[in-house]
Design a protein around this motif. Structure first.
Motif, PDB file in Angstrom:
ATOM      1  N   GLY A   1       0.769  -1.071  -0.117  1.00 34.41           N
ATOM      2  CA  GLY A   1       0.101  -0.089  -0.025  1.00 34.41           C
ATOM      3  C   GLY A   1       1.050   1.320  -0.002  1.00 34.41           C
ATOM      4  N   TRP A   3      -7.324  -9.059  -1.363  1.00 38.99           N
ATOM      5  CA  TRP A   3      -7.971  -8.205  -0.301  1.00 38.99           C
ATOM      6  C   TRP A   3      -9.575  -8.635  -0.207  1.00 38.99           C
ATOM      7  CZ3 TRP A   3      -6.217  -2.722  -2.171  1.00 38.99           C
ATOM      8  CH2 TRP A   3      -4.788  -2.649  -2.264  1.00 38.99           C
ATOM      9  N   TYR A  14      -8.030  -0.520  -0.637  1.00 36.39           N
ATOM     10  CA  TYR A  14      -7.150  -0.501   0.304  1.00 36.39           C
ATOM     11  C   TYR A  14      -7.557  -0.139   1.779  1.00 36.39           C
ATOM     12  CZ  TYR A  14      -2.816  -0.467   2.653  1.00 36.39           C
ATOM     13  OH  TYR A  14      -1.527  -0.839   3.574  1.00 36.39           O
ATOM     14  N   HIS A  62      -6.767  -8.417   4.553  1.00 28.91           N
ATOM     15  CA  HIS A  62      -5.813  -8.576   3.534  1.00 28.91           C
ATOM     16  C   HIS A  62      -5.672  -9.903   2.742  1.00 28.91           C
ATOM     17  CE1 HIS A  62      -4.556  -4.080   3.429  1.00 28.91           C
ATOM     18  NE2 HIS A  62      -5.442  -4.154   4.228  1.00 28.91           N
TER      19      HIS A  62
END
Length: 748
Positions: free
Chosen positions: A215, A564, A569, A578
């Motif tokens: 991320g 995910w 995110y 995740h």
């Protein structure tokens, strides 16, 4: 020992009186890989003045860590704590999630410390030193958790890269029975493998990218050809997500305080497990557990009623759940029933996959009464309503971009769609088992349900189903609800929604770019399959190549190594896994349509005689060989007959090479597509290792190659029902017996 075992059995039987206790055959859970860290960071926690060490591993995986202590390095009663997490504080985007809070344990929320908010608790191991003089190598037992980072507290010296190693633990579905791989042997030989962009020896791809935080914005896909790398990274993420969430039974996640067998999450991705892995008896056992829930004598049956008055209330006004299962298996005991119809659909769906891919005819026959009992529960519900459909729902098309629970309309359409799918599976199974009366019964029920679905949800003036967004069009098309004269219209609408983005309320998605994907965990599975069935694998590839939100490539570009739970995110407390299988269904599509390796048992609507025969009849038919961004793909799948391998590659001179290797006891159809610029497939020359097979203007070459039994042209590929077929030039069909074939296809 015998006395102890007998006593234990008697105790168990006394405690669970009324239950049938039986052995559960399944793949063993094993300690598998042992991974070194890829980095370690020393951090001083300001609030406690404590020094902690944060280890990063290359893979988000289920398991634990191995702790190593040098001889005499740990005084007696020293407590060493190891905290696990998938993500770190201060890393990644806050577009959808708040940052860590000051004072947040276990690292005060400081940047670089583990972020455990999405675990719904603090997951850690503690080791208490006993002061021994010799070196220590320690691993915990009877626990596991998903993690990519581990924070070390209380270490009595300065740790090294050798202090902690990541142990991967899951059900052993990787090595198929015909490979030599036992216990902790590393590397293991994977049962299934797939890669896209190069053709080598059939090994699984290993693309991990530069090491950075998930991320953080660094891209995991920076090789010469990023489009191909993203496909392989997505496939890598899918495979790891599948194995990480199998511990005797499928589970929804491997890290938070849940890890239950949520039926929809595990079932929509289940087809991929039959391609990536040797699933063995694991799903057979899961199906038996569903039957246990179905027949549980003390289950909690509650009353439900849909928006169209369909219900499970009997004539006396009491709720009845005969034949129903729950939202999760295993989970609560006693179970709450009924589950959402789209979650209960895992029962017939996984049953059909186990029957079709593993050729388990005996299992299909043994469980068929239970599958019918479930279908009849839905039939009774639908019969009590106003429309002849099931509309009651809880969740709907869960986790569409921008929302968690779908709208009421899409929720009830999800239930109606999966009711139709259930009826279709029962009909197809009855045909395979030779039970014609049941086949005709469910054909009639299915026709009636489809008619009701169309009448209820078709908007004649607007020219779409439901609210005009993607999910309703997918349900109508894949469920074969759409009348023949409208199919092209609805498919055009769906393609437009993907290519240009949704413009119809109440869609909450704001795609960062087009093509735009606006489906949740249910419809995404069928969207990709539908696109290829309609001859639009090219559009499916465009969605797969995409690296902007929402997409699988967005996850890969954010350096994710698993799939995910959300398209977004997301960190923070709540439902933010995740490592979640619900969106991993794209893995099956890679095998079936990108490589083109699939069962040759017809379509969902028109199964052939080989339905339920495993891989006895193989189909090798790549969905798209004309995309300039994808010039090759290869795959290997396990089967009860042995491994099956296929690959295709567009060579530098524009020729197509197709390879297939199939074991004894199987046959295959190889569908050779027309190359770019070729008006018809019959105009191409085909050779097998240099020996002529097909000559333009002549047809099947007179000097036949051993093993090739037939060659002819066909404008349709099995499974493709294209209303907008982008391959009007047809296909050349080669029927081959077991063997190893290499075909060269040359344009005129």
């Amino acid at each position: 020992m015998l006395r102890s075992l007998v006593g234990s059995e008697m105790c168990i039987r006394d405690r669970f009186e009324g239950y049938d206790i039986k052995w559960q055959p399944m793949n063993p859970i094993r300690k598998l890989e042992l991974n070194d860290p890829v980095g370690m960071e020393r951090i001083r926690v300001s609030s406690t003045n404590e020094t902690v060490y944060v280890y990063e591993f290359k893979q988000n995986a289920a398991g634990w860590v191995q702790l190593r202590l040098e001889a005499g390095s740990c005084p007696v009663n020293t407590v060493i704590d190891m905290y696990f997490s998938e993500v770190l504080c201060g890393r990644g985007t806050t577009r959808w999630s708040p940052p860590c809070s000051p004072g947040q344990l276990p690292g005060n929320g400081q940047p670089g410390t583990v972020d455990q908010r999405n675990l719904r608790g603090s997951w850690f191991n503690s080791y208490v030193c006993d002061g021994r003089a010799e070196a220590v190598v320690w691993e915990p037992r009877f626990m596991y958790t998903g993690h990519r980072f581990v924070q070390l507290h209380g270490f009595p010296a300065t740790p090294t890269d050798n202090t902690l190693k990541q142990r991967v633990v899951h059900s052993d579905i990787e090595a198929s029975p015909d490979t030599e791989s036992e216990g902790d042997v590393v590397p293991r030989v994977l049962a299934g493998a797939i890669s896209m962009g190069t053709v080598s020896n059939g090994s699984a791809p290993s693309i991990d990218g530069p090491q950075c935080y998930e991320g953080e914005g660094c891209h995991a896909i920076q090789p010469t050809n990023p489009e191909i790398a993203v496909l392989d990274q997505i496939s890598h993420n899918v495979r790891w997500t599948l194995v990480d969430n199998l511990h005797s039974v499928p589970e929804d996640c491997d890290q938070r305080n849940e890890r239950w067998g949520w039926m929809a999450d595990a079932s929509v991705s289940s087809e991929a497990n039959f391609q990536y892995h040797w699933i063995g008896p694991l799903y057979s056992n899961w199906l038996d557990l569903m039957v246990d829930v179905q027949s549980e004598p003390q289950s909690n049956c509650y009353g439900v009623r849909g928006s169209h008055n369909d219900s499970n209330y009997d004539q006396d006004g009491k709720p009845e759940c005969r034949g129903a299962v729950g939202d999760l298996t295993p989970g609560k005991t006693p179970a709450d029933k009924p589950g959402d119809p789209s979650w209960m659909f895992a029962f017939p769906l996984v049953y059909s996959y186990q029957h079709r891919y593993m050729g388990e005819i005996q299992l299909a026959a043994r469980l068929f009464p239970a599958i019918q009992d479930y279908a009849q529960f839905l039939v009774r519900m639908a019969g009590r309503g106003n429309t002849g459909l099931v509309s009651w729902k809880k969740y709907g098309d869960w986790l569409q971009p921008g929302r968690v629970q779908s709208t009421d309309l899409i929720g009830e359409m999800s239930s109606g769609f999966n009711y139709i799918q259930t009826l279709r599976i029962v009909r197809n199974t009855a045909r395979a088992l030779g039970q014609s009366e049941i086949e005709h019964q469910y054909q009639t029920l299915m026709h009636s349900a489809r008619t009701s679905f169309h009448s209820l949800y078709w908007n004649q003036s607007a020219g779409w189903y439901g609210d005009g967004t993607q999910t309703p069009q997918v349900y109508a098309l894949y469920g074969d609800v759409v009348p023949a004269e409208l199919r092209s219209t609805v498919m055009t609408k769906l393609v437009s929604l993907i290519q240009h983005g949704n413009s119809v309320p109440p869609s909450a998605v704001v795609c960062d770019s087009t093509p735009c994907l606006d489906t949740g965990i249910l419809a995404t599975k069928w969207l990709m399959e539908l696109l290829s069935m309609e001859g639009r694998t090219d559009l499916g590839l465009a969605l797969a190549f995409k690296t902007e939100f929402p997409s699988w490539g967005y996850m890969a570009a954010m350096n994710a190594t698993t799939v995910w739970e959300h398209w977004e995110y997301m960190n923070g407390a709540g439902m933010n896994s995740h490592n979640h299988p619900a969106l991993a269904s794209v893995g099956a599509w890679f095998y079936r349509w990108v490589v083109g390796l699939r069962l040759n048992d017809g379509t969902p609507e028109e199964p052939t005689w080989s339905y339920g025969q495993g891989w006895r009849e193989v189909l090798f038919a790549p969905g798209c060989v004309t995309d300039p961004k994808l010039q090759a793909a290869q795959g290997r799948v396990p089967s009860i007959h042995g491994p099956i391998q296929a690959s295709w590659q567009v060579t530098g001179n524009g020729e197509l090479e197709m390879k297939i290797k199939i074991p004894v006891g199987t046959r295959a159809e190889v569908h050779v597509p027309a190359l770019t610029g070729v008006s018809h497939a019959s105009h191409m020359q085909v050779l097998e290792r240099g020996q002529l097979v097909w000559q333009p203007g002549v047809g099947y070459a007179p000097n036949k190659v051993p093993g090739i039994t037939e060659a002819y042209t066909n404008d349709k590929v099995p499974g493709v029902t294209a209303s907008q077929d982008t391959s009007p030039a047809g296909h050349l069909v080669l029927r081959v017996n077991s063997g190893d074939y290499v075909f060269q296809v040359k344009a005129p």
